[in-house]
Design an enzyme around this catalytic site. Structure first.
Site, PDB file in Angstrom:
ATOM      1  CG  HIS A  44       7.300  61.756   6.348  1.00 54.06           C
ATOM      2  ND1 HIS A  44       6.901  62.193   5.120  1.00 54.06           N
ATOM      3  CD2 HIS A  44       8.616  61.457   6.242  1.00 54.06           C
ATOM      4  CE1 HIS A  44       7.939  62.149   4.286  1.00 54.06           C
ATOM      5  NE2 HIS A  44       8.981  61.715   4.943  1.00 54.06           N
TER       6      HIS A  44
HETATM    7  C1  UD1 Z   1      12.401  57.934   6.238  1.00 53.40           C
HETATM    8  C2  UD1 Z   1      13.425  58.827   5.543  1.00 53.40           C
HETATM    9  C3  UD1 Z   1      12.711  59.960   4.832  1.00 53.40           C
HETATM   10  C4  UD1 Z   1      11.664  59.437   3.890  1.00 53.40           C
HETATM   11  C5  UD1 Z   1      10.703  58.553   4.675  1.00 53.40           C
HETATM   12  C6  UD1 Z   1       9.634  57.976   3.779  1.00 53.40           C
HETATM   13  C7  UD1 Z   1      15.597  59.013   6.664  1.00 53.40           C
HETATM   14  C8  UD1 Z   1      16.481  59.920   7.428  1.00 53.40           C
HETATM   15  N1  UD1 Z   1      14.330  59.434   6.518  1.00 53.40           N
HETATM   16  O1  UD1 Z   1      11.771  58.719   7.235  1.00 53.40           O
HETATM   17  O2  UD1 Z   1      13.667  60.699   4.085  1.00 53.40           O
HETATM   18  O3  UD1 Z   1      10.982  60.513   3.307  1.00 53.40           O
HETATM   19  O4  UD1 Z   1      11.458  57.484   5.276  1.00 53.40           O
HETATM   20  O5  UD1 Z   1       8.621  57.355   4.501  1.00 53.40           O
HETATM   21  O6  UD1 Z   1      16.042  57.975   6.230  1.00 53.40           O
HETATM   22  N2  UD1 Z   1       8.117  53.335  11.662  1.00 53.40           N
HETATM   23  C9  UD1 Z   1       7.203  52.331  11.797  1.00 53.40           C
HETATM   24  N3  UD1 Z   1       7.179  51.362  10.833  1.00 53.40           N
HETATM   25  C10 UD1 Z   1       8.010  51.379   9.761  1.00 53.40           C
HETATM   26  C11 UD1 Z   1       8.943  52.419   9.650  1.00 53.40           C
HETATM   27  C12 UD1 Z   1       8.970  53.400  10.601  1.00 53.40           C
HETATM   28  O7  UD1 Z   1       6.451  52.277  12.747  1.00 53.40           O
HETATM   29  O8  UD1 Z   1       7.915  50.465   8.901  1.00 53.40           O
HETATM   30  C13 UD1 Z   1       8.138  54.417  12.678  1.00 53.40           C
HETATM   31  C14 UD1 Z   1       9.124  54.145  13.781  1.00 53.40           C
HETATM   32  O9  UD1 Z   1       8.590  54.567  14.965  1.00 53.40           O
HETATM   33  C15 UD1 Z   1      10.293  55.038  13.439  1.00 53.40           C
HETATM   34  C16 UD1 Z   1       9.627  56.200  12.735  1.00 53.40           C
HETATM   35  O10 UD1 Z   1       8.505  55.632  12.068  1.00 53.40           O
HETATM   36  O11 UD1 Z   1      10.991  55.428  14.557  1.00 53.40           O
HETATM   37  C17 UD1 Z   1      10.517  56.865  11.741  1.00 53.40           C
HETATM   38  O12 UD1 Z   1      11.072  55.920  10.809  1.00 53.40           O
HETATM   39  P1  UD1 Z   1      12.494  56.209  10.124  1.00 53.40           P
HETATM   40  O13 UD1 Z   1      12.827  55.119   9.191  1.00 53.40           O
HETATM   41  O14 UD1 Z   1      13.489  56.551  11.162  1.00 53.40           O
HETATM   42  O15 UD1 Z   1      12.275  57.544   9.304  1.00 53.40           O
HETATM   43  P2  UD1 Z   1      11.021  58.042   8.472  1.00 53.40           P
HETATM   44  O16 UD1 Z   1      10.377  59.136   9.230  1.00 53.40           O
HETATM   45  O17 UD1 Z   1      10.179  56.917   7.989  1.00 53.40           O
END
Ligand code: UD1
Length: 353
Positions: A201
């Site tokens: 990821h």
């Molecule tokens: C975040 C953390 C990362 C951690 C990871 C664990 C930061 C900078 N990154 O990354 O360090 O290893 O979590 O999973 O805080 N999304 C969904 N549903 C959700 C959450 C996210 O669909 O419940 C999708 C959304 O499109 C979002 C993307 O995932 O834009 C990324 O989510 P985000 O919280 O920005 O960062 P992660 O990649 O999950």
């Protein structure tokens, strides 16, 4: 300390906070739980609360996704009134996600002491958003709880006074030890006897189309030797679709709940990942781990554990995998203080303060 406020937002935070919440509750201290809502899908959030027996949050800020600036700013805006209203004696933040740094910034400006759980880790790679979050959070924290000695060394080198640093061990391993019996009795659900478990990821691996294509091609090659089981993070799922990539030889699953994921890790022949926490969990379990990153903020998993950094060198991934298939995998030992009592040590220190 009488009243501790905890801030969690993303999947790895839940696993880290659960043992600390439990230990503080057992000592009869007052606590408030804030969920920023950074992760909001049922299988990225609610399932973890249920399995880890985390109480219902007192506040859910429902920030959701956004760019780093938008997400961090939104958490800060919505969190400030909660802190002003709750008036905790200390705020505990966990790990290195955007929720961690946002809460640390808010509290430090309101002169509320900040405790950082999983302090001191450094990848020395500032292209990683989490590295920025780690540096800033540690800089602002009043009490720094480290999982291993390298964390202490990094903080001392950065000038953090020794009295602020407490080596307590690894809270993520507390949760693992607690739920491993449940994981071991999970049904196998038609999974093969031998398989490679994959997670991906990191923006550096999945947001670049060429890089993600190369990784999926290598995994397809691996799948000729060993079936691939791949629970896919929503970010990665979106990118595979967006770049129109082929993943038909890989068994893609939706994100898996904590206990089921632990069960998969403990039975895997090898884990191929770019996660931080999974490098630690495989080291504890003694399962070989090939990390698709050029560096790690958890060097102890390489020096003592089963982790090998293969970076973006696909040749090295295939070579290391061949060794594992021949039974010549790297053997590791468990790091000191990864013993299931890190949460207790944190709670005892807070109780004394
Ligand atoms: C975040 C953390 C990362 C951690 C990871 C664990 C930061 C900078 N990154 O990354 O360090 O290893 O979590 O999973 O805080 N999304 C969904 N549903 C959700 C959450 C996210 O669909 O419940 C999708 C959304 O499109 C979002 C993307 O995932 O834009 C990324 O989510 P985000 O919280 O920005 O960062 P992660 O990649 O999950």
């Amino acid at each position: 300390m009488n009243h501790i406020l905890h801030v969690v937002g993303a999947r790895p935070n839940f696993v880290k906070a659960a043992p600390v919440l439990r230990a503080i509750r057992q000592r009869g201290m007052r606590q408030t739980l804030v969920h920023t809502g950074q992760h909001y899908d049922r299988n990225m959030s609610d399932v973890f609360f249920t399995q880890l027996e985390i109480p219902e949050p007192d506040f859910n800020l429902e920030v959701g996704s956004g760019s780093h600036a938008v997400q961090t700013a939104e958490i800060m805006k919505r969190f400030e009134p909660v802190v002003l209203d709750s008036k905790p004696d200390m705020t505990l933040v966990y790990g290195d996600v955007n929720s961690t740094v946002a809460a640390a910034l808010v509290c430090s400006k309101l002169l509320i002491p900040v405790g950082h759980v999983e302090a001191g880790l450094r990848s020395f790679d500032r292209t990683m958003p989490e590295e920025i979050n780690r540096i800033v959070t540690d800089r602002l924290s009043d009490v720094l709880f480290t999982p291993s000695e390298d964390g202490d060394a990094n903080l001392l080198r950065e000038g953090v006074p020794k009295e602020k640093i407490h080596l307590v061990g690894n809270v993520m391993i507390d949760s693992l030890i607690q739920l491993l019996p449940a994981a071991r009795s999970c049904p196998k659900n038609g999974f093969p006897e031998r398989f490679a478990l994959v997670t991906l990821h990191r923006p550096s691996n999945v947001d670049d189309g060429d890089m993600l294509r190369e990784i999926l091609d290598s995994l397809t090659k691996v799948s000729r030797e060993l079936e691939i089981v791949f629970p896919v993070h929503p970010r990665t799922r979106q990118r595979i679709a967006e770049f129109g990539l082929d993943s038909q030889n890989l068994r893609l699953l939706d994100p898996v709940p904590y206990i089921e994921f632990l069960s998969l890790q403990s039975r895997a022949a090898v884990v191929i990942t770019d996660s931080g926490g999974i490098q630690e969990e495989t080291t504890y379990l003694g399962v070989p781990c090939l990390t698709l990153r050029p560096n790690t903020e958890r060097p102890i998993t390489v020096s003592l554990g089963t982790n090998i950094l293969v970076g973006d060198d696909r040749g090295s991934l295939i070579t290391e995998l061949a060794k594992i298939l021949e039974g010549k995998q790297k053997k590791g030992v468990r790091p000191p203080l990864w013993d299931g009592h890190a949460g207790d040590r944190i709670a005892d220190i807070l109780l004394e303060m």
